[in-house]
Structure formats: C-alpha cells, structure tokens
Write an enzyme that holds these catalytic residues in place. Structure first.
Site, PDB file in Angstrom:
ATOM      1  N   ASP A  17      -4.613  23.818 -11.794  1.00 55.20           N
ATOM      2  CA  ASP A  17      -3.505  22.862 -11.844  1.00 55.20           C
ATOM      3  C   ASP A  17      -2.415  23.442 -12.728  1.00 55.20           C
ATOM      4  O   ASP A  17      -2.676  24.306 -13.572  1.00 55.20           O
ATOM      5  CB  ASP A  17      -3.982  21.521 -12.412  1.00 55.20           C
ATOM      6  CG  ASP A  17      -3.061  20.363 -12.018  1.00 55.20           C
ATOM      7  OD1 ASP A  17      -1.856  20.614 -11.803  1.00 55.20           O
ATOM      8  OD2 ASP A  17      -3.540  19.221 -11.930  1.00 55.20           O
ATOM      9  N   ASP A  44       0.332  27.799 -11.181  1.00 56.99           N
ATOM     10  CA  ASP A  44       1.507  27.315 -10.475  1.00 56.99           C
ATOM     11  C   ASP A  44       1.415  27.903  -9.072  1.00 56.99           C
ATOM     12  O   ASP A  44       1.549  29.117  -8.890  1.00 56.99           O
ATOM     13  CB  ASP A  44       2.779  27.795 -11.178  1.00 56.99           C
ATOM     14  CG  ASP A  44       4.051  27.293 -10.512  1.00 56.99           C
ATOM     15  OD1 ASP A  44       4.007  26.858  -9.338  1.00 56.99           O
ATOM     16  OD2 ASP A  44       5.126  27.346 -11.152  1.00 56.99           O
ATOM     17  N   VAL A  45       1.169  27.065  -8.073  1.00 57.91           N
ATOM     18  CA  VAL A  45       0.895  27.571  -6.728  1.00 57.91           C
ATOM     19  C   VAL A  45       2.095  28.259  -6.095  1.00 57.91           C
ATOM     20  O   VAL A  45       1.958  28.925  -5.063  1.00 57.91           O
ATOM     21  CB  VAL A  45       0.389  26.446  -5.798  1.00 57.91           C
ATOM     22  CG1 VAL A  45      -0.941  25.892  -6.286  1.00 57.91           C
ATOM     23  CG2 VAL A  45       1.431  25.341  -5.646  1.00 57.91           C
ATOM     24  N   ASN A  71      -4.860  21.806  -2.244  1.00 54.76           N
ATOM     25  CA  ASN A  71      -4.624  20.377  -2.468  1.00 54.76           C
ATOM     26  C   ASN A  71      -3.307  20.074  -3.178  1.00 54.76           C
ATOM     27  O   ASN A  71      -2.881  18.927  -3.231  1.00 54.76           O
ATOM     28  CB  ASN A  71      -5.791  19.804  -3.295  1.00 54.76           C
ATOM     29  CG  ASN A  71      -5.727  18.311  -3.427  1.00 54.76           C
ATOM     30  OD1 ASN A  71      -5.490  17.592  -2.466  1.00 54.76           O
ATOM     31  ND2 ASN A  71      -5.923  17.818  -4.642  1.00 54.76           N
ATOM     32  N   TYR A 137       9.276  16.605   3.283  1.00 55.00           N
ATOM     33  CA  TYR A 137       7.843  16.389   3.074  1.00 55.00           C
ATOM     34  C   TYR A 137       7.121  16.341   4.412  1.00 55.00           C
ATOM     35  O   TYR A 137       6.106  17.028   4.616  1.00 55.00           O
ATOM     36  CB  TYR A 137       7.624  15.087   2.303  1.00 55.00           C
ATOM     37  CG  TYR A 137       6.167  14.755   2.064  1.00 55.00           C
ATOM     38  CD1 TYR A 137       5.481  15.302   0.989  1.00 55.00           C
ATOM     39  CD2 TYR A 137       5.484  13.900   2.919  1.00 55.00           C
ATOM     40  CE1 TYR A 137       4.147  15.005   0.765  1.00 55.00           C
ATOM     41  CE2 TYR A 137       4.147  13.595   2.709  1.00 55.00           C
ATOM     42  CZ  TYR A 137       3.485  14.151   1.636  1.00 55.00           C
ATOM     43  OH  TYR A 137       2.165  13.859   1.416  1.00 55.00           O
ATOM     44  N   LYS A 141       4.238  18.981   6.003  1.00 58.30           N
ATOM     45  CA  LYS A 141       2.904  18.544   6.398  1.00 58.30           C
ATOM     46  C   LYS A 141       2.657  18.798   7.886  1.00 58.30           C
ATOM     47  O   LYS A 141       1.524  19.099   8.297  1.00 58.30           O
ATOM     48  CB  LYS A 141       2.706  17.066   6.050  1.00 58.30           C
ATOM     49  CG  LYS A 141       2.746  16.790   4.545  1.00 58.30           C
ATOM     50  CD  LYS A 141       1.725  17.636   3.779  1.00 58.30           C
ATOM     51  CE  LYS A 141       1.682  17.306   2.300  1.00 58.30           C
ATOM     52  NZ  LYS A 141       0.648  18.083   1.569  1.00 58.30           N
ATOM     53  N   ALA A 171      -2.410   7.264  -0.272  1.00 58.56           N
ATOM     54  CA  ALA A 171      -3.680   7.171  -0.992  1.00 58.56           C
ATOM     55  C   ALA A 171      -3.390   6.857  -2.454  1.00 58.56           C
ATOM     56  O   ALA A 171      -2.299   7.127  -2.969  1.00 58.56           O
ATOM     57  CB  ALA A 171      -4.470   8.474  -0.869  1.00 58.56           C
TER      58      ALA A 171
END
Length: 244
Positions: A17, A44-45, A71, A137, A141, A171
């Site tokens: 994370d 940091d992705v 994720n 967004y 996706k 969610a």
C-alpha cells in the site's frame, strides 16, 4: 479481509500500500497465525519498479509467488473541473496501467519459474454502466475487464496462468465512504451497497475455481454474482496454437 482469508487457509501474503497502515495489519496477521505469514512493503503502484519489487519480496520471504491481486484503485474526480488534467492521468495510472503491469510481472514470473499461477484484478460494475460522474473511472474499469478477457489463453500454457476479475458495484470500502456520502445519496439509496466480505468471497472464487479463465464476476447488492458473458480471447497462434 482477503489477506485474512488467505492466511486462514494456510497461505502467506505480501501486503502492499502507499500508506503504512499495512505494517500493523501484517503484525496482526502474524499474531493470529502464530508464525510469519505476512509482510508489508510500501508501494506506489504508479512506479513499476516498486511493483516489480513486490514479486521479488514474495519470492525472497516465502519462496515463490502463486497469486497476484491487483486491488489498488481511486475514484478520480469530475474531469470537466480539472484544469490541469492531472486527475485523468492519475486515475488511468492507478486503475488501469498498474493492474496491467502487475499482471505482466506475475505472468513473466510464472512462465520463467515454470509454475502455474493466478491473477485477480478488481474492476467495477461501472465498466458496464456508463456514469456521468465517473467517465474516466468507468473507462479504466472497462479496460480492466477487456484486458482480463484478453488473458484467457494464458490458461492454456504448459504452466497455466488464470487471470480473472471481480466487478463489484458500490462496496463498503474507505474509497466509497470518503467519496459517496450515504445520507440523501440517490445512487446508494437506489443501488444499495455490498459488504467487503461479499466482494472477498468472489475474489477467493476467482482464485479457487479453475473453470474461471479470463472471466469477470459482476456483483450487485441483493443479487447473486454473475459471470460476465462477454467475449474472451481465443487461441490465435501468437501465444497458443490456433484452433482451426
């Protein structure tokens, strides 16, 4: 929650994370397991070198990599109010480029090690339902769903790699709690909200159900999860022998 489930099943996890809260989570998982079952690494992705370091950490700490879960995600902002365009780039980097790179790194590892493996990507029902409040967004996706479906033939390799995705609606996560106020919110009142456990159950299904290859599980509150019936990649002779 997914990490807890994997550790409870006897697995070991590398938590990653951009925030350091994972240090405490790893410590708690280790206490519960009574052994070293989890480690944390800040990541940091958007930095692909840091993603690659996660694969190295998994093999160094636990001997091998079996499952990669992509994720990380952000909701982005309303792009028409973004003067610089920075939010567009950031949303694409985190929501689309990072899971593609995470999958690429995992698949390269599995192939070089001669090991079967599994990748779970996190998409969203907004991949299927365009929304005025999240055009970028939703586009990212949709890209995750298409990318996942394009990975279907990896399951035909000598060391098969299954790449699947979950696509939950809203969610009960920090991202939703921070960006979508529950009170007087038309979207939540109309659509409801999934629990984290419901989403995790389907992520585990992506890992354990060997019939799922290149599939995305669509999730709506109060309804049974459904495997998306869209097209998936077929052997073309490029990666796997073509079927004539």
């Amino acid at each position: 929650r997914l990490a807890e489930t994997i550790v409870a099943k006897g697995g070991k996890v590398v938590l990653a994370d951009i925030l350091d809260e994972g240090v405490d989570v790893a410590a708690q998982l280790n206490r519960q397991a009574g052994t070293k079952a989890a480690v944390f690494q800040r990541c940091d992705v958007r930095d692909f070198a840091q993603l690659e370091a996660l694969v190295s950490r998994a093999t160094a700490e636990f001997g091998a990599l079996d499952i990669m879960v992509n994720n990380a995600g952000i909701g982005g902002s309303l792009i028409w109010d973004d003067a610089s365009g920075d939010s567009v780039s950031r949303t694409i980097d985190i929501n689309l480029k990072a899971p593609i790179e995470g999958t690429r790194l995992a698949v390269r590892y599995f192939r070089s090690a001669g090991r079967p493996g599994c990748v779970v990507n996190v998409a969203s029902m907004m991949a299927f339902f365009p929304a005025e409040f999240g055009p970028v967004y939703g586009a990212t996706k949709s890209g995750v769903v298409n990318f996942t479906a394009s990975c279907a033939t990896l399951a035909l390799l000598d060391s098969p790699v299954r790449v699947n995705a979950v696509a939950p609606n809203f969610a009960d996560t920090a991202m939703v709690r921070d960006t979508v106020p529950k009170q007087n919110n038309v979207l939540l009142n109309m659509n409801g909200i999934l629990t984290v456990d419901e989403v995790v159950d389907q992520m585990v299904r992506c890992i354990e159900d060997e019939s799922l290859v290149g599939d995305t599980i669509k999730m709506l509150p109060g309804m049974p999860p459904v495997v998306h019936k869209g097209r998936k990649a077929v052997p073309s002779g490029v990666l796997t022998p073509a079927k004539l």
